[in-house]
Write a protein that holds these residues in place. Sequence first.
Motif, short mmCIF file in Angstrom:
data_model
loop_
_atom_site.label_atom_id
_atom_site.label_comp_id
_atom_site.label_asym_id
_atom_site.label_seq_id
_atom_site.Cartn_x
_atom_site.Cartn_y
_atom_site.Cartn_z
N PHE A 87 0.81 -1.30 -0.05
CA PHE A 87 -0.08 -0.01 -0.26
C PHE A 87 0.71 0.99 -0.27
O PHE A 87 0.53 2.24 -0.66
N ARG A 88 1.90 1.21 0.69
CA ARG A 88 2.77 2.32 0.81
C ARG A 88 4.21 2.20 0.92
O ARG A 88 4.58 1.09 1.74
N PHE A 89 5.09 2.32 -0.09
CA PHE A 89 6.47 2.18 -0.07
C PHE A 89 7.23 3.57 0.41
O PHE A 89 6.88 4.53 -0.06
N VAL A 90 8.01 3.65 1.56
CA VAL A 90 8.60 4.76 1.89
C VAL A 90 10.10 4.53 1.52
O VAL A 90 10.72 3.74 2.24
N LEU A 91 10.55 5.52 0.88
CA LEU A 91 11.80 5.71 0.67
C LEU A 91 12.33 6.99 1.46
O LEU A 91 11.96 7.97 1.48
N THR A 92 13.07 6.57 2.57
CA THR A 92 13.48 7.63 3.40
C THR A 92 14.32 8.45 3.00
O THR A 92 14.12 9.64 3.27
N HIS A 93 15.15 8.16 2.04
CA HIS A 93 16.07 9.23 1.46
C HIS A 93 16.85 8.42 0.20
O HIS A 93 17.02 7.37 0.36
N PRO A 94 17.27 9.35 -0.71
CA PRO A 94 17.47 8.84 -1.93
C PRO A 94 19.09 8.35 -2.02
O PRO A 94 19.96 8.82 -2.78
N PHE A 116 3.90 5.72 -3.23
CA PHE A 116 5.41 5.95 -3.02
C PHE A 116 5.65 7.33 -2.38
O PHE A 116 5.52 8.54 -3.07
N TRP A 117 6.01 7.15 -1.25
CA TRP A 117 6.62 8.26 -0.36
C TRP A 117 7.97 8.64 -0.68
O TRP A 117 8.85 7.81 -0.53
N HIS A 118 8.45 9.97 -1.10
CA HIS A 118 9.92 10.25 -1.31
C HIS A 118 9.93 11.89 -0.66
O HIS A 118 9.09 12.45 -0.55
N SER A 119 11.28 12.33 -0.93
CA SER A 119 11.53 13.62 -0.34
C SER A 119 10.88 14.55 -1.19
O SER A 119 10.90 15.61 -0.86
#
Length: 310
Positions: A87-94, A116-119
């Motif tokens: 449901f939710r992919f969290v990319l903490t930082h690239p 897709f969560w990103h900064s």
Amino acid sequence: MFKIHFLNVGHGDCALIQFPERTILVDINNGQALDEETKQELMEQYGISKYELLFKSFSQVLFEKGYNIPLCNPIEYLKNQGINSIFRFVLTHPHMDHMSGLYDLVKKGQISITNFWHSGVDVEKPDFEETEYKEEDWDTYIELKNSSNNPKNIVNNAGDTGQYWTDDGIELLCPTPDLKKLAKEKNNWNLLSYVLLITHKGYKFILAGDAEKECWDYIVENYSDKISNINILKAAHHGRESGFHEDAVKLINPEYTIVSVGKKPDTDAHNKYKKYTRKKVLSTRYRGNIVVSVDDNGNGSIDWQYHKDD
């Protein structure tokens, strides 16, 4: 039952969170082999000579020495859990050690991502010459980051909220627009890290990405009441000193601190975390996959694959 699986993915992060209604993946690292630095470190730690390796494989010698903790393939792990959608992919930082395996997850594993969560910060493409990372993972990140639907790309800041966040007990402590600006000025993408506070039936987790001093300064100043006496802290920046913030960890006062790490950092802060951790500091390097479960009464339990002392 609510569960968080901290996967043993070597030098990187990957946490699978199973809420009653939704599944979330925080970062991914799909390293399938120990890097050379870790091999050398383990050879020294376990007294393995090059002579021994003339007759046996490295993994066989390690097994005989008492170290038998294979790295986890996160995509296979998801499939074995019966998970085909996130449901939710969290990319903490690239950084690549937090997105290695995105291509295999989406393209080969055919595991769908809804959000897709990103900064939201544009970062220069890395040089992939002579690295262990794959350009296809970066290209997949850019594709997801620019997607308008399936998945929906979402940029968040500390204090943002939403219906599903509330339902899942998620609060976002970092990043802020000022931290994003500072990250660009310093060319330090750790300052973009999402820091998540997750509460289920009163049981609390902090997942800290690779947050560094400026992130923790902000959290201590603005959320000191919320971060007090946490059950599980996922240590920032693989247990490095750069992710350790004494004032924050003292407030957090975790029951357990979990470190997702492959090679041991030169500036390891294990003993500093231990000082403020009520029970134990647990490393995926020595424990394998670590799973925390919380029942409907808010009672938590923790288990790991391998029960050798750190």
